[in-house]
Design an enzyme around this catalytic site. Structure first.
Site, PDB file in Angstrom:
ATOM      1  N   VAL A   1      -0.168   5.488  -0.808  1.00  0.00           N
ATOM      2  CA  VAL A   1       0.646   5.055  -1.950  1.00  0.00           C
ATOM      3  C   VAL A   1       0.297   3.610  -2.333  1.00  0.00           C
ATOM      4  CG1 VAL A   1       3.004   4.677  -2.769  1.00  0.00           C
ATOM      5  CG2 VAL A   1       2.504   6.666  -1.344  1.00  0.00           C
ATOM      6  N   CYS A   2       0.181   2.764  -1.320  1.00  0.00           N
ATOM      7  CA  CYS A   2      -0.172   1.356  -1.556  1.00  0.00           C
ATOM      8  C   CYS A   2      -1.512   1.242  -2.272  1.00  0.00           C
ATOM      9  CB  CYS A   2      -0.284   0.593  -0.235  1.00  0.00           C
ATOM     10  SG  CYS A   2       1.196   0.616   0.753  1.00  0.00           S
ATOM     11  N   THR A   3      -2.447   2.099  -1.902  1.00  0.00           N
ATOM     12  CA  THR A   3      -3.773   2.058  -2.526  1.00  0.00           C
ATOM     13  C   THR A   3      -3.649   2.257  -4.035  1.00  0.00           C
ATOM     14  OG1 THR A   3      -4.788   2.869  -0.495  1.00  0.00           O
ATOM     15  CG2 THR A   3      -6.045   3.191  -2.527  1.00  0.00           C
TER      16      THR A   3
END
Ligand code: BEZ
Length: 219
Positions: free
Chosen positions: A44-46
């Site tokens: 998700v962070c990516t």
């Protein structure tokens, strides 16, 4: 202690992917977005970091500096950024704080032990040029944030600070705004030459000031 709206954003010095940052000096006269990620090399962070990088022209237009944070070390951030460029099609173009000692995470209360005692939650702090905190958001690790909403809030905050208007429910750029209650009708005559519609004495609606010809920007 939790950071509240109107508090001064805590200052810090930190190592980042773009060198040492002294936060208040780095912000200068800009607005700021400080946002945290649970961990490097997570899916998700990516996607979030790729989107924040793609939106750099939108942040620049609004005089906003963006800075990310996770509690992983610098070499991990640097390796992960290669993956972000490869998978999201944009290089990360803002500093990422390497907060391995959790100094900044603790300062901003980004670790919520009942969610995880090791990783930061998804925090967002929007900071004004006066270094005061204008917005806080907290999302769980499993939900990616909506960066269109972050830009929308910045637009609303900047309209309030420049024109003394608030923005109503589901407001979008270009929609009518609300004259803040602190502005009297007498003052409003000066401030809003385009006029306003008084639905109730406390509910006065005016065209978005920076879209009105002669009020800061051409229509
Ligand atoms: C993510 O960034 O993809 C993520 C991180 C921690 C838990 C779940 C998702």
């Amino acid at each position: 202690m939790a950071i509240r709206l109107g508090d001064e954003a805590p200052d810090f010095t930190a190592q980042t992917t773009q060198g040492e940052v002294k936060f208040h000096d780095w912000l200068g006269d800009s607005w700021g977005v400080l946002f945290s990620h649970p961990k490097d090399y997570t899916p998700v962070c990516t996607t979030e970091l790729g989107m924040a990088a793609k939106l750099k022209p939108e942040f620049d237009k609004r005089n906003v500096k963006v800075i990310g944070l996770s509690v992983d070390p610098l070499d991990s951030h640097q390796g992960w950024e290669k993956d972000i460029e490869e998978t999201q099609g944009t290089a990360v173009n803002f500093p990422m704080i390497a907060d391995s000692d959790k100094k900044v995470a603790d300062l901003y209360d980004m670790i919520h032990p009942n969610a995880s005692d090791t990783f930061t939650v998804r925090s967002v702090f929007i900071i004004g040029p006066d270094k005061k905190v204008k917005l806080t958001l907290t999302y769980p690790a499993s939900t990616g944030r909506n960066f269109d909403e972050i830009l929308r809030v910045i637009d609303s905050l900047q309209l309030t600070s420049k024109y003394s208007v608030a923005t109503p429910v589901n407001w979008k750029d270009g929609d009518d705004c609300i004259i803040v209650p602190a502005v009297t009708n007498e003052q409003a005559k000066e401030k809003f030459p385009a006029g306003w519609k008084e639905i109730k004495p406390y509910l006065r609606v005016t065209p978005q000031p920076n879209k009105v010809k002669g009020e800061g920007q051409s229509a």
